[in-house]
Design an enzyme around this catalytic site. Structure first.
Site, PDB file in Angstrom:
ATOM      1  N   GLU A  73       0.840  -1.197   0.000  1.00 27.18           N
ATOM      2  CA  GLU A  73       0.000   0.000   0.000  1.00 27.18           C
ATOM      3  C   GLU A  73       0.878   1.252   0.000  1.00 27.18           C
ATOM      4  OE1 GLU A  73      -3.006   2.416   3.031  1.00 27.18           O
ATOM      5  OE2 GLU A  73      -2.375   0.385   3.526  1.00 27.18           O
ATOM      6  N   ASP A 106      -4.580   0.044   9.717  1.00 26.66           N
ATOM      7  CA  ASP A 106      -5.641   1.000  10.027  1.00 26.66           C
ATOM      8  C   ASP A 106      -6.847   0.700   9.151  1.00 26.66           C
ATOM      9  OD1 ASP A 106      -4.931   1.878   7.503  1.00 26.66           O
ATOM     10  OD2 ASP A 106      -4.038   3.764   8.175  1.00 26.66           O
ATOM     11  N   ASP A 126      -8.069   2.205   6.435  1.00 25.20           N
ATOM     12  CA  ASP A 126      -7.780   2.206   4.999  1.00 25.20           C
ATOM     13  C   ASP A 126      -7.035   0.946   4.581  1.00 25.20           C
ATOM     14  OD1 ASP A 126      -9.059   4.535   4.397  1.00 25.20           O
ATOM     15  OD2 ASP A 126      -7.282   5.803   4.572  1.00 25.20           O
ATOM     16  N   ASP A 146      -1.252  -0.945   5.697  1.00 23.20           N
ATOM     17  CA  ASP A 146      -1.214  -0.351   7.030  1.00 23.20           C
ATOM     18  C   ASP A 146      -2.223  -1.022   7.960  1.00 23.20           C
ATOM     19  OD1 ASP A 146       0.660   1.403   6.073  1.00 23.20           O
ATOM     20  OD2 ASP A 146      -0.737   3.075   5.799  1.00 23.20           O
TER      21      ASP A 146
END
Length: 659
Positions: free
Chosen positions: A437, A512, A514, A510
């Protein structure tokens, strides 16, 4: 100096000792999957009674001591004395490997499970087993247990006494209670939801049979579920299409038999673009398909092409439509009952019986053709044909796009210029592709990797959600074009695993929201267009650390809150804590050491254990309907976790300093 090898070195394992020594050979693992496999073996025996018409109720109870009770109202295990072994049928079944009533077709017409091995394996790997049988107006009980003698030898599944008659009864059937051995398994606590999903699936596959699940371990009120479906696999198809928009109101249901093979099929198209076929043989999921699925596909293609020509939807000069066209948006459940199943490989996931294909084709020709020609079904038949014709036009556009893309790739490999950092090695069996990412993290990964076997493909934007797009739209997306070209297998009907360039395809995003969304989008893409990559074990998720804990020169990377909590207690006061919010916060050396180095990293392999449940969740979470997704999130998401671990850790640190 080499040790002599003599006859005394040859160990003869008696009774169930072999199972105890090598449990993985019999149940796959000693983790959660193997633990639940124990339950499936006993449940399968109960379901076999139902599938052959001798029982209509199967119940599972999770008891307070982590034992499990499975009960059916079938014929009951035979209680007579076995003429060769001199003990009851119950004792034979639970103490002898390869003993049972499923090796010929007299006692059971159709059966799943390990065909006589299952009950004895469960006994071998349990602290105790209690078998209660009710048959011919009488009740019986026999107890087995495992123990370690004074010399340290373990004795598995030993009968405490012969089978005992306990009185008269009006009920009938078998009740088995077993407690998995905590010295064998990593955990002996069974998962309510895993069991619930399997029982629901079995209820769909065995029309009219009642399955109940009760969790006595729950605090307060007992947790209970009950499943019974009069519509059988037609209800199953409705469930799978519940969060989609069906093309016609009711699933098409056909059932028939040929040469002793019972074939049952339910199918219904929806307005989506994905094909979802779920097949079973004697209640066993065949997630990798096999000869029965081949028969379904070939028969559907021929029957629908003939129908289209007969009605004029296809002219004489028009080429026939492909099977892929007729299966666009199709949800189907195919269930076979047959003798002498032959599975390819050891995993029971692909049917190999050659006679299954013509049996499915015969039943479909006998029943689907008249269905389509019946005037009352003309609207449904026309909708099926129209959807296939539209799919063919899109497929032709996609074919041209793929051809152009291939030609362009031959010239300059355009989609990957400046993106893919290839590895130098050419042995796909050791090569790895990291799909990373963001450009920042991609840059760190490129610098930190071992370029001999690790390739990096950074994603510059969020890819499309393929659940909502046609294949031609997927192929227009630059991120997916890059992924398809890098992997080398093609997609959909053109997928060919022999072109695979990397043994491991690792999604690195990540930790998180997203990052989770990107993982979900990529996994949906692989599931819809490259499913074999998942079923063959090539798709992984990387696990970057969440925290760096440091005290002086001592530094630890920690991957979850539980590990952090333990480390803080060990390290004491005066530490510093860093929470990584993204891969880009780590330098190349840190990313290599924590996330990419095979010696240190943690990877999660993606697999499909329950194909129908995966299909339901992908549709629910990635599809168009907002309402069902909101309901699911409200039920399962934990919104009460307000206090972040960083705050807790900081508070612990401050309290420690104050002390």
């Amino acid at each position: 100096m080499s040790k002599d090898y003599t006859v005394s070195d040859i160990k003869v394992m008696e009774g169930l000792e072999a199972v105890r020594m090598r449990p993985g050979m019999y149940i796959g693992s000693t983790g959660s999957r193997g633990l639940h496999h124990m339950l499936w073996e006993i449940v399968d025996n109960a379901v076999d009674e139902a599938a052959n018409g001798y029982a209509d109720t199967v119940s599972v109870t999770l008891n307070k001591d982590n034992s499990v009770t499975v009960e059916d109202n079938g014929r009951g295990i035979p209680v007579g004395i076995h003429e060769k072994l001199g003990v009851s049928g119950v004792e034979v079944v639970y103490t002898q490997l390869h003993a049972g009533g499923k090796f010929d077709n007299d006692a059971y017409g159709f059966s799943g499970g390990l065909h006589g091995v299952g009950a004895s394996v469960v006994n071998a790997l349990s602290e105790y087993v209690i078998v209660e049988v009710a048959t011919e107006g009488k009740s019986y009980v026999q107890r087995f247990h495992s123990y370690t003698d004074a010399e340290g030898n373990t004795h598995s599944g030993v009968p405490e006494a012969p089978l005992k008659e306990t009185g008269r009864t009006r009920r009938r059937g078998t009740r088995v209670t077993f407690l998995p051995d905590k010295t064998v398994f990593e955990t002996i606590e069974m998962n309510f939801e895993i069991i619930s999903k399997r029982l629901r699936e079995l209820a769909y596959l065995n029309r009219g049979v009642r399955f109940t699940l009760c969790d006595e371990r729950a605090r307060g009120d007992k947790k209970e579920r009950e499943y019974r479906f009069e519509g059988g696999i037609s209800d199953f198809v409705k469930y799978l299409n519940a969060d989609k928009t069906p093309l016609y109101p009711e699933p098409i249901h056909i059932c028939g038999q040929k040469d002793g093979i019972v074939v049952e099929l339910a199918m219904q198209h929806n307005d989506g673009y994905s094909e979802s076929i779920f097949s079973y043989v004697n209640n066993i999921p065949t997630t990798e398909g096999g000869t029965h699925e081949t028969g379904l596909k070939s028969a559907l293609t021929k029957i629908m092409n003939d129908y289209c020509r007969k009605t004029g939807a296809l002219k004489d000069k028009d080429p026939s439509l492909s099977g892929e066209d007729f299966r666009e948006g199709l949800t189907a459940v195919l269930s076979l009952k047959m003798h002498s199943i032959q599975f390819e490989g050891q995993t029971k996931t692909r049917l190999g019986n050659t006679e299954a294909k013509p049996a499915v084709e015969y039943v479909m020709n006998e029943q689907l053709v008249p269905y389509l020609e019946d005037l009352k079904n003309s609207e449904t038949a026309a909708l099926m044909a129209d959807k296939a014709l539209k799919a063919a036009k899109v497929r032709e556009s996609a074919r041209k796009a793929k051809t152009m893309a291939r030609e362009k790739n031959k010239l300059d490999n355009a989609p990957l210029v400046g993106k893919l950092s290839s590895c130098t090695g050419r042995d796909y069996k050791i090569n790895e592709l990291f799909i990373v990412e963001g450009d920042s993290a991609g840059g760190s990964a490129k610098q930190g990797r071992d370029r001999r076997f690790q390739a990096i493909l950074p994603l510059r934007g969020k890819p499309l959600n393929v659940e909502k797009k046609r294949i031609d739209q997927v192929l227009q997306n630059e991120e997916f074009r890059s992924i398809i070209t890098a992997i080398g297998t093609g997609i959909g009907e053109d997928f060919d695993i022999s072109g695979l360039k990397y043994d491991k395809i690792i999604i690195l995003s990540d930790a998180d929201q997203d990052g989770a969304h990107i993982r979900a989008i990529l996994l949906t893409f692989f599931y819809r267009y490259m499913k074999e990559l998942i079923t063959e074990g090539h798709v992984y998720m990387g696990q970057p650390p969440l925290y760096k804990l440091q005290k002086g020169e001592k530094m630890q990377y920690l991957y979850d809150d539980a590990a952090l909590n333990k480390a803080i207690k060990t390290i004491g006061k005066g530490y510093s804590l860093q929470r990584y919010k993204g891969l880009g916060e780590m330098n190349p050396e840190q990313l290599w050491e924590t996330t990419m180095n095979p010696e240190n990293r943690t990877l999660i392999r993606v697999n499909i254990e329950d194909a129908a449940d995966v299909e339901h969740l992908v549709t629910l979470l990635m599809g168009d309907k907002v309402g069902p997704r909101k309901e699911y999130i409200s039920e399962y998401a934990n919104f009460n976790k307000v206090d972040s671990f960083e705050e807790k850790a900081r508070r612990q640190k401050d309290e420690g300093s104050a002390q």
